[in-house]
Design a protein around this motif. Structure first.
Motif, mmCIF file in Angstrom:
data_model
loop_
_atom_site.group_PDB
_atom_site.id
_atom_site.type_symbol
_atom_site.label_atom_id
_atom_site.label_comp_id
_atom_site.label_asym_id
_atom_site.label_seq_id
_atom_site.Cartn_x
_atom_site.Cartn_y
_atom_site.Cartn_z
ATOM 1 N N ASP A 237 -31.920 84.703 6.163
ATOM 2 C CA ASP A 237 -31.614 84.088 4.977
ATOM 3 C C ASP A 237 -31.118 82.360 5.409
ATOM 4 N N TRP A 238 -31.275 81.815 4.826
ATOM 5 C CA TRP A 238 -30.549 80.326 5.254
ATOM 6 C C TRP A 238 -29.005 79.891 4.182
ATOM 7 N N LEU A 239 -28.759 78.938 4.830
ATOM 8 C CA LEU A 239 -28.032 78.402 3.648
ATOM 9 C C LEU A 239 -28.578 76.854 3.196
ATOM 10 N N HIS A 240 -29.502 77.136 4.465
ATOM 11 C CA HIS A 240 -30.013 75.708 4.034
ATOM 12 C C HIS A 240 -31.517 75.667 5.085
ATOM 13 N N ALA A 241 -32.539 75.384 4.406
ATOM 14 C CA ALA A 241 -33.635 75.271 5.786
ATOM 15 C C ALA A 241 -33.624 74.025 6.247
ATOM 16 N N PRO A 242 -34.702 74.779 8.393
ATOM 17 C CA PRO A 242 -33.774 73.988 9.302
ATOM 18 C C PRO A 242 -34.752 72.786 8.541
ATOM 19 N N PHE A 243 -33.771 71.605 9.507
ATOM 20 C CA PHE A 243 -34.194 70.189 9.051
ATOM 21 C C PHE A 243 -34.573 69.920 10.803
ATOM 22 N N ALA A 244 -35.341 68.635 10.886
ATOM 23 C CA ALA A 244 -35.885 68.245 11.892
ATOM 24 C C ALA A 244 -35.917 66.182 11.748
ATOM 25 N N TRP A 245 -34.990 65.201 12.490
ATOM 26 C CA TRP A 245 -35.592 64.605 12.735
ATOM 27 C C TRP A 245 -36.010 63.676 13.642
ATOM 28 N N PHE A 246 -36.867 62.394 13.441
ATOM 29 C CA PHE A 246 -36.802 61.551 15.095
ATOM 30 C C PHE A 246 -36.690 60.224 14.745
ATOM 31 N N GLY A 247 -36.880 59.746 16.026
ATOM 32 C CA GLY A 247 -37.038 58.239 16.233
ATOM 33 C C GLY A 247 -35.399 57.781 15.329
ATOM 34 N N ASP A 248 -35.762 56.281 14.356
ATOM 35 C CA ASP A 248 -34.868 55.646 13.768
ATOM 36 C C ASP A 248 -34.839 56.959 12.572
ATOM 37 N N ARG A 249 -35.142 57.785 12.334
ATOM 38 C CA ARG A 249 -34.702 58.608 11.071
ATOM 39 C C ARG A 249 -33.405 59.524 11.492
ATOM 40 N N THR A 250 -33.729 59.582 13.022
ATOM 41 C CA THR A 250 -32.505 60.244 13.598
ATOM 42 C C THR A 250 -30.958 59.277 12.719
ATOM 43 N N ALA A 251 -30.334 58.065 12.553
ATOM 44 C CA ALA A 251 -29.949 57.531 12.288
ATOM 45 C C ALA A 251 -29.748 57.075 10.831
ATOM 46 N N PHE A 252 -30.714 57.643 10.122
ATOM 47 C CA PHE A 252 -30.851 57.875 9.032
ATOM 48 C C PHE A 252 -31.238 56.514 8.107
ATOM 49 N N GLN A 253 -32.465 55.858 9.172
ATOM 50 C CA GLN A 253 -32.231 54.638 8.741
ATOM 51 C C GLN A 253 -33.058 53.744 6.979
ATOM 52 N N GLY A 254 -32.106 53.590 6.293
ATOM 53 C CA GLY A 254 -32.415 53.584 5.112
ATOM 54 C C GLY A 254 -33.098 54.122 4.120
ATOM 55 N N PHE A 255 -32.240 55.859 4.234
ATOM 56 C CA PHE A 255 -32.383 56.796 3.699
ATOM 57 C C PHE A 255 -31.359 56.511 1.994
ATOM 58 N N LYS A 256 -31.779 56.623 1.354
ATOM 59 C CA LYS A 256 -31.625 56.504 0.170
ATOM 60 C C LYS A 256 -30.839 57.200 -0.891
ATOM 61 N N VAL A 257 -32.430 58.740 -0.998
ATOM 62 C CA VAL A 257 -32.171 60.074 -1.618
ATOM 63 C C VAL A 257 -31.916 61.201 -1.116
ATOM 64 N N ALA A 258 -32.031 61.986 -1.605
ATOM 65 C CA ALA A 258 -31.884 62.872 -0.549
ATOM 66 C C ALA A 258 -33.274 63.855 -0.565
ATOM 67 N N VAL A 259 -34.309 63.693 -1.145
ATOM 68 C CA VAL A 259 -35.274 64.173 -0.200
ATOM 69 C C VAL A 259 -35.977 63.137 1.287
ATOM 70 N N GLN A 260 -35.225 62.410 1.469
ATOM 71 C CA GLN A 260 -35.708 62.108 2.509
ATOM 72 C C GLN A 260 -34.881 61.939 3.547
ATOM 73 N N PHE A 261 -34.118 63.052 3.316
ATOM 74 C CA PHE A 261 -33.967 64.599 4.652
ATOM 75 C C PHE A 261 -34.573 65.309 4.593
#
Lengths: 582, 300
Positions: free
Chosen positions: B67-91
């Motif tokens: 079971d999971w609290l949430h599914a695993p995530f992975a972010w690469f490159g400038d996505r590690t800084a959440f660059q330009g993230f506005k809505v939740a699905v971008q995570f």
């Protein structure tokens, strides 16, 4: 000065040494159509600290003239250098400097694999490219179909007309004996701006036989260049008004030299004669940097960083006050990313150093200085330091400022004094000192003063701050008029309410500490809600550096106050009667 | 922990785990980090975020996670800084491919035998001096958070101190990109599940959301928030329980964070486990323990 003769494979070379032979040796190699005397002013200046060696290359001055063209081949010229150093300093390592053909032939010693290459500690090259590098340079641009590459080849061909001329039989050598030798000092004076050229007794000989240098080496090196890499650090001095060697020839040099430093000097080809002090100082600075293993700030700045070459502010030095936080820090990062090197100034030295440190991570060379911008002496020390260590500033951002709220009457004399010192005098000192440096050095540059939207918006509760910023705006406009002819741009930046932390440090005059703290918290919350980041101002500053507008308004507040003050001054005055503090 | 019933208002604020329960959480967190480290070692240029997320999931399933609290995530490159993230699905993981010297963040939250972990692991494929700097500068953040909580500062004040330290460090607080700008959120026990959960709608464990919802209802009545941020909702003394703390620092398109469980008790606080990868890294670099812990913010 001592004179001696050294035999290099049957050719006698006349060698001249200056100073104490126990000191670190520097060898100076002259070019064409010169002899050792072209280095005399520089050699004398260096002789205090170094053992300086010069010599007449084969065919010039008091040295023998080999008869055959093949006797002027590059490998033999390099062997001459080896013979000279072995006779003067035995097996010791040495620093090497070359001008014109002296530089061309020294590239052979610096890049050709062999024992000599290992002994060269550093190489300073002036106006003489490596012919192998030039061969590759030509090949790359001739095969490149773009118009700009072709234009560069054409430009270099135009300024190299004399090389073709030297390949003409009979005509070129005889010109030197048909009166050109007598005319040469006048040519140097008028065309090359050497102030008092001394007549050289062997000028005719130097000119006539030196032609062989071109004939023996140019064709085969340019047609069949070899891959030649330098092992030692190289300082490239580029006279930007050189009539013979185009600056474009050096744009690929970093490919052949790992540790390359480039310094441009606004001068003609014969810089050792026209600017001996500067050349001697640069040689000394470079040589001592190599010996100590730590380069001066100016040389760190001069280091060629190929990955940054294409950036718009590459090679520029920017001084930023108030760089420890807010707009100053954001601007530092922005300019670092645009290629500039930085001097980060702040009254909080830790914060300034932090900005410098992060800027270095962005690829810039950066230094931090603790300075109270309101102090004339401190600013003077800063300007001197920048000039001495980094050779002056190209961009100055007078950004440091403090906030203060309160009416004219509430604001005490001390408070008036304090805000004007930082907000106005800081800008006056920064503008005057650095503009004067730019004018004196005939350097074009840019001064940016950070004013405020408040410069246009009178308000009963923001008297001191708005007054200081209006003054900064007017000062910038006046300075812009004054410096326009000198090619120095001046811009006033007027941002609105930017979340910089200025709100949480603003002084509220005539209030207790608790009241002030409450006001600050409220103001800070408002600024946060406005969510206008220093990055946007930094972006405007970068744009201003590139396009030099007189005024840059950043944010809706700035546009509103500006338009109100211009087109609806009556309304602006009504607003002035409202208390805008939180 | 009993399932909370909002109707029956408990006296106790928050949640005080027993020592056996703490062991369960510790085991879950160790497993979560082991997964991140194993997957990080497998990362290669050309791999996508989706692949890196799936690898974590597979590894954890293979090690008994149902079971999971949430599914695993992975972010690469400038996505590690959440660059330009506005809505939740971008995570959610994308097809962004990993390149040489690119930073990455792996984030997974397995539930092992009913014990939840939620960890973040930042690294780079090759070298990245900016990332090194950020990872180093997370050390004083970790030290400061614990110290301020121990002093009993209001939780929003601690969060503001983190904001302030990030500003002084010259970075951006990227955890502000999360919903509600959370620095941390509370984690609780869940009913153990024998069989693997097949699907994971919205990539977020529904049980977790419903539990969190119940906690939030109770918390609201008790006057505290299970979502810890700088806002007024967190203007209360430290609330006992397990908090997944994740300060996330960003600079010019490079982001890094740690995420791990902080245990707050009635009168003390400590990190659930000090034997975590980022602390080991700091120790190896002589940065831990932090000598001058910055104590920012206003004392209560």
């Amino acid at each position: 000065m001592n004179m001696s003769t050294v035999n290099s494979a049957g050719v006698d070379l006349q060698v001249f040494t200056y100073g104490d032979e126990k000191k670190q040796p520097i060898v100076l190699v002259h070019g064409y159509p010169d002899n050792h005397s072209v280095w005399e002013p520089v050699a004398k200046l260096l002789a205090d600290k170094y053992f300086v060696i010069t010599y007449d290359v084969r065919g010039a001055g008091g040295s023998d003239v080999p008869r055959k063209q093949a006797d002027f081949r590059m490998a033999l010229l390099s062997a001459d250098l080896k013979a000279v150093v072995e006779s003067c300093i035995g097996e010791r390592a040495f620093h090497l400097v070359g001008h014109d053909w002296g530089s061309i032939q020294s590239w052979e010693s610096v890049t050709a694999d062999g024992p000599l290459k290992q002994r060269i500690l550093s190489y300073t090259t002036i106006s003489g490219p490596c012919l192998d590098h030039m061969g590759y340079w030509l090949r790359k641009r001739t095969l490149n179909l773009s118009a700009s590459a072709k234009a560069k080849v054409f430009k270099q061909a135009l300024s190299s007309w004399y090389i073709g001329f030297f390949h003409l039989p009979v005509l070129a050598p005889s010109a030197w004996q048909g009166g050109l030798d007598k005319l040469w000092p006048k040519y140097l004076k008028h065309r090359e701006q050497v102030e008092e050229p001394e007549a050289n007794p062997t000028q005719g000989k130097d000119g006539k036989h030196g032609v062989q240098l071109y004939r023996a080496n140019f064709r085969n090196k340019l047609i069949n260049p070899e891959e030649r890499h330098a092992a030692c650090p190289v300082q490239l001095i580029v006279p930007t008004r050189d009539n013979y060697v185009g600056t474009q020839l050096f744009e690929d040099l970093h490919y052949w030299v790992d540790e390359l430093y480039r310094r441009d000097i606004n001068a003609n080809h014969w810089v050792p004669l026209s600017h001996p002090e500067k050349i001697a100082a640069w040689i000394e600075e470079f040589v001592s940097g190599v010996d100590k293993g730590k380069m001066s700030g100016a040389l760190q700045h001069a280091r060629v960083r190929p990955e940054r070459r294409k950036l718009p502010l590459y090679g520029k030095t920017a001084v930023i006050t108030g760089a420890g936080s807010g707009i100053g820090r954001a601007t530092a990062f922005k300019l670092a990313e645009a290629g500039a090197d930085l001097v980060c100034v702040d009254i909080n030295d830790e914060a300034a150093e932090r900005t410098a440190e992060l800027s270095r991570l962005l690829g810039a060379s950066a230094w931090s200085r603790k300075v109270d911008v309101g102090s004339a002496q401190a600013m003077q020390r800063l300007a001197k330091w920048v000039e001495k260590e980094l050779g002056g500033a190209d961009i100055v951002i007078n950004n440091a400022g403090i906030g203060m709220a309160g009416g004219v009457l509430d604001t005490s004399t001390q408070d008036w004094d304090r805000i004007l010192k930082v907000n106005l005098w800081g800008v006056i000192h920064g503008s005057r000192l650095f503009a004067q440096q730019m004018v004196d050095a005939h350097r074009s540059g840019h001064i940016i003063n950070v004013a405020s939207a408040a410069a246009f918006a009178p308000n009963r509760k923001l008297a001191a701050y708005s007054t200081s910023k209006a003054a900064v705006y007017m000062l910038s406009e006046c300075l812009r008029g004054e410096l326009a002819d000198q090619d120095i741009g001046v811009t006033a930046i007027c941002p609105g309410f930017v979340a910089t932390g200025i709100a949480s440090n603003t002084v509220y005059t005539g209030m207790s500490d608790e009241e002030q703290a409450a006001k600050r918290a409220k103001a800070d919350a408002l600024y946060q809600r406005r969510n206008f980041s220093p990055d946007e101002v930094a972006e405007a500053i970068l744009k201003a550096v590139l396009t030099n507008p007189a005024l840059s308004l950043v944010g809706a507040e700035a546009w509103t106050t500006r338009l109100l003050s211009r087109f609806a001054p009556a309304l602006s005055r009504r607003v002035a009667r409202i208390d805008i503090t939180p | 922990m009993p399932i909370l019933n909002p109707a029956a208002m408990p006296e106790q604020r928050g949640y005080i785990p027993t020592s056996e329960e703490l062991e369960g959480f510790r085991a879950a967190q160790k497993l979560a980090y082991a997964a991140a480290e194993a997957v990080a070692a497998e990362l290669k240029p050309g791999m996508t975020e989706k692949q890196a997320a799936a690898l974590q999931e597979t590894w954890l399933r293979d090690h008994g996670v149902n079971d999971w609290l949430h599914a695993p995530f992975a972010w690469f490159g400038d996505r590690t800084a959440f660059q330009g993230f506005k809505v939740a699905v971008q995570f959610l993981p994308t097809n962004r491919r990993l390149e040489e010297n690119m930073p990455f963040i792996l984030d997974n939250a397995p539930v092992l035998n009913g014990f939840t972990a939620d960890i973040g692991y930042a690294g780079v494929l090759g070298e990245n001096p900016i990332l090194d700097r950020i990872l180093d500068d997370l050390a004083p953040q970790r030290a400061m958070i614990l110290e301020l909580i121990r002093q009993g500062r209001a939780m929003n004040d601690v969060s503001k101190a983190v904001d302030k330290l990030i500003l002084m460090q010259g970075f951006e607080p990227r955890h502000k990109a999360y919903p509600f700008e959370v620095l941390a959120h509370q984690v609780t026990r869940q009913a153990p599940r024998d069989k693997p959960r097949r699907t994971m709608p919205f990539k977020f464990g529904l049980d977790f959301l419903s539990t969190l919802g119940q906690v939030a209802l109770v918390a609201r009545k008790q006057g505290w928030s299970p979502l810890w941020n700088s806002g007024e909702g967190s203007n209360h003394a430290p609330v006992p329980g397990l908090w997944a703390v994740e300060p996330h620092l960003g600079f010019r398109g490079v982001g890094a964070k740690f995420e791990e469980l902080l245990v707050i008790t009635e009168d003390d606080a400590y990190w659930l486990d000090d034997d975590v990868p980022h602390v080991k890294r700091w120790k190896a670099r002589g940065l831990w323990p932090v000598k001058d812990v910055p104590l920012l913010g206003e004392p209560a």
